[in-house]
Design a protein around this motif. Structure first.
Motif, PDB file in Angstrom:
ATOM      1  N   ASN A 183       0.826  -1.214   0.000  1.00 38.89           N
ATOM      2  CA  ASN A 183       0.000   0.000   0.000  1.00 38.89           C
ATOM      3  C   ASN A 183       0.856   1.258   0.000  1.00 38.89           C
ATOM      4  O   ASN A 183       0.532   2.243  -0.639  1.00 38.89           O
ATOM      5  N   GLY A 184       1.902   1.237   0.824  1.00 40.79           N
ATOM      6  CA  GLY A 184       2.729   2.431   0.975  1.00 40.79           C
ATOM      7  C   GLY A 184       2.232   3.366   2.069  1.00 40.79           C
ATOM      8  O   GLY A 184       2.724   4.485   2.207  1.00 40.79           O
ATOM      9  N   SER A 185       1.255   2.897   2.837  1.00 41.73           N
ATOM     10  CA  SER A 185       0.668   3.755   3.873  1.00 41.73           C
ATOM     11  C   SER A 185       0.924   3.237   5.286  1.00 41.73           C
ATOM     12  O   SER A 185       0.443   3.827   6.255  1.00 41.73           O
ATOM     13  N   ASP A 191      -5.076   1.970   2.563  1.00 41.50           N
ATOM     14  CA  ASP A 191      -4.252   2.845   1.733  1.00 41.50           C
ATOM     15  C   ASP A 191      -4.835   4.254   1.716  1.00 41.50           C
ATOM     16  O   ASP A 191      -6.046   4.440   1.816  1.00 41.50           O
ATOM     17  N   ASN A 193      -4.175   6.268  -0.865  1.00 42.61           N
ATOM     18  CA  ASN A 193      -4.360   6.634  -2.275  1.00 42.61           C
ATOM     19  C   ASN A 193      -4.549   5.354  -3.085  1.00 42.61           C
ATOM     20  O   ASN A 193      -4.496   4.252  -2.537  1.00 42.61           O
ATOM     21  N   ARG A 195      -2.600   4.331  -5.523  1.00 45.76           N
ATOM     22  CA  ARG A 195      -1.334   3.812  -6.037  1.00 45.76           C
ATOM     23  C   ARG A 195      -0.744   2.759  -5.108  1.00 45.76           C
ATOM     24  O   ARG A 195      -0.898   2.828  -3.897  1.00 45.76           O
ATOM     25  N   LYS A 196       0.004   1.827  -5.706  1.00 42.35           N
ATOM     26  CA  LYS A 196       0.703   0.810  -4.920  1.00 42.35           C
ATOM     27  C   LYS A 196       2.210   1.003  -5.099  1.00 42.35           C
ATOM     28  O   LYS A 196       2.673   1.408  -6.169  1.00 42.35           O
ATOM     29  N   ASP A 197       2.949   0.712  -4.024  1.00 45.94           N
ATOM     30  CA  ASP A 197       4.396   0.922  -4.027  1.00 45.94           C
ATOM     31  C   ASP A 197       5.121  -0.387  -4.341  1.00 45.94           C
ATOM     32  O   ASP A 197       4.705  -1.460  -3.905  1.00 45.94           O
ATOM     33  N   ARG A 220       4.343   6.394  -3.882  1.00 42.57           N
ATOM     34  CA  ARG A 220       3.753   7.726  -3.720  1.00 42.57           C
ATOM     35  C   ARG A 220       3.106   7.780  -2.347  1.00 42.57           C
ATOM     36  O   ARG A 220       2.455   6.827  -1.927  1.00 42.57           O
TER      37      ARG A 220
END
Ligand SMILES: [Ca+2]
Ligand SMILES: [Ca+2]
Length: 343
Positions: A183-185, A191, A193, A195-197, A220
């Motif tokens: 997720n990047g969160s 998440d 946003n 977008r995925k990391d 992101r």
């Protein structure tokens, strides 16, 4: 009557001193190395406690319970396994790991859930196996820890990862890889946003004891204060480790970009067992620049340490950290004594 008393006495002795008497079949009494808690599947419970005392001019000196972790692992059969880890120290208990794995072969394991991102050798070392009391500044700042823009995620995120290892050449040599989408969160949240990391790490072990690797991260992030704006969050790192006899050397360099700010840092560490498995001396230097476009804001920490290992279940770490600021000097040198108890 005398025979009955003798049998009863033998039974009492057998209960009181189970290891002192051979069993009826003449076998040695077996002491299991690990005690299995058996539910529907065999489980393995482990855990550790980090208690420390800090002498640090920037805080009130004192004791604190830094970590109190419980880990439950299990083999679910057909290649499936799981890991659950909870942090019980702090104001509220927190779930750290909740991961399901499926192993196809040594060369391919798929892991899904919440777990450590495959970036940086120091991030991936368990906190109860670190040679120093603290991780490096650059790892805290750029690998989803205390000083990262996404907040302290304990080096973890939610996603899915493929990883594996393949031997080549001489015994002990090989290559390890991991590639994940997250997720990047961070942990215990959804998440922020769409977008995925992407995260990846490759480590080559050309000979036994030597490993050389690199990690990359591209994503992101969205801050709560700017919910409509996704900013770049990118990291690149290189790492090396070499162990031979009582000696261990490690080093790592990581650079990162958060939005338009470039950051970088590195560390080098040497460890030496003065008494095998009992007394280890540690010297480490780490440097961090939180914005390479601004001069005079770098900080460095030189750590001198000693690890006293009483048993596999108990050790004490003593660290002196000399902290230098490129700008105005801050009185922040610290001494920490940390006790680890684990099972
Ligand atoms: Ca995302
Ligand atoms: Ca200082």
């Amino acid at each position: 009557m005398r025979t009955t008393v003798a049998i009863e006495l033998a039974c009492v002795l057998a209960v009181l001193c189970p290891g002192a008497l051979p069993s009826a079949a003449g076998e040695e009494a077996v002491k299991p190395k690990e005690l299995a808690v058996t539910a529907s599947k065999p489980l393995r419970l482990s855990g550790y406690i980090n208690a420390r005392y800090r002498d640090d001019p920037t805080i009130h000196d004192g004791f604190d319970l830094r970590r109190a972790r419980l880990v439950l692992r299990g083999d679910l059969g057909k290649g499936f396994d799981f890991k659950l880890q909870a942090e019980l120290a702090g104001s509220a208990a927190k779930l750290l790991d909740a991961a399901l794995g499926w192993r196809h072969a040594d060369a391919l394991k798929v892991t899904a859930g919440q777990f450590k991102i495959p970036f940086s050798q120091e991030n991936l070392i368990s906190s109860n196996k670190l040679e120093t009391v603290n991780r490096s500044q650059v790892v805290e700042a750029l690998v989803a820890r205390g000083r990262d823009v996404i907040g302290n995620q304990v080096g973890r995120d939610i996603g899915v990862m493929a990883s594996g290892t393949a031997p080549f050449g001489k015994p002990g040599a090989g290559v390890d890889y991991a590639l994940g989408v997250f997720n990047g969160s961070g942990i215990n949240t959804t998440d922020t946003n769409d977008r995925k990391d992407l995260v990846g790490r490759v480590v080559v072990r050309p000979v036994e004891g030597l490993s050389i690797g690199g990690s990359g991260y591209s994503g992101r992030f969205t801050l709560p204060v700017a919910p409509d704006r996704d900013d770049l969050r990118r990291r690149v790192g290189g790492e090396i480790a070499y162990q031979k006899g009582p000696w261990l050397f490690k080093g790592e360099y990581i650079s990162g970009t958060d939005a338009h700010v470039d950051r970088e840092g590195w560390y080098a560490m040497g460890c030496w067992f003065a008494i095998p498995s009992t007394l280890q001396a540690v010297a480490k230097y780490d440097a961090y620049d939180p914005n390479t476009a601004v001069s005079g804001n770098q900080t460095s920490i030189a750590t001198l340490g000693a690890n006293v290992i009483f048993s596999p279940s108990a050790f004490v770490q003593l660290n002196y950290e000399r902290k230098d600021e490129a700008g105005a000097e801050i009185a922040n040198d610290a001494v920490t004594v940390q006790l680890t108890l684990q099972f």
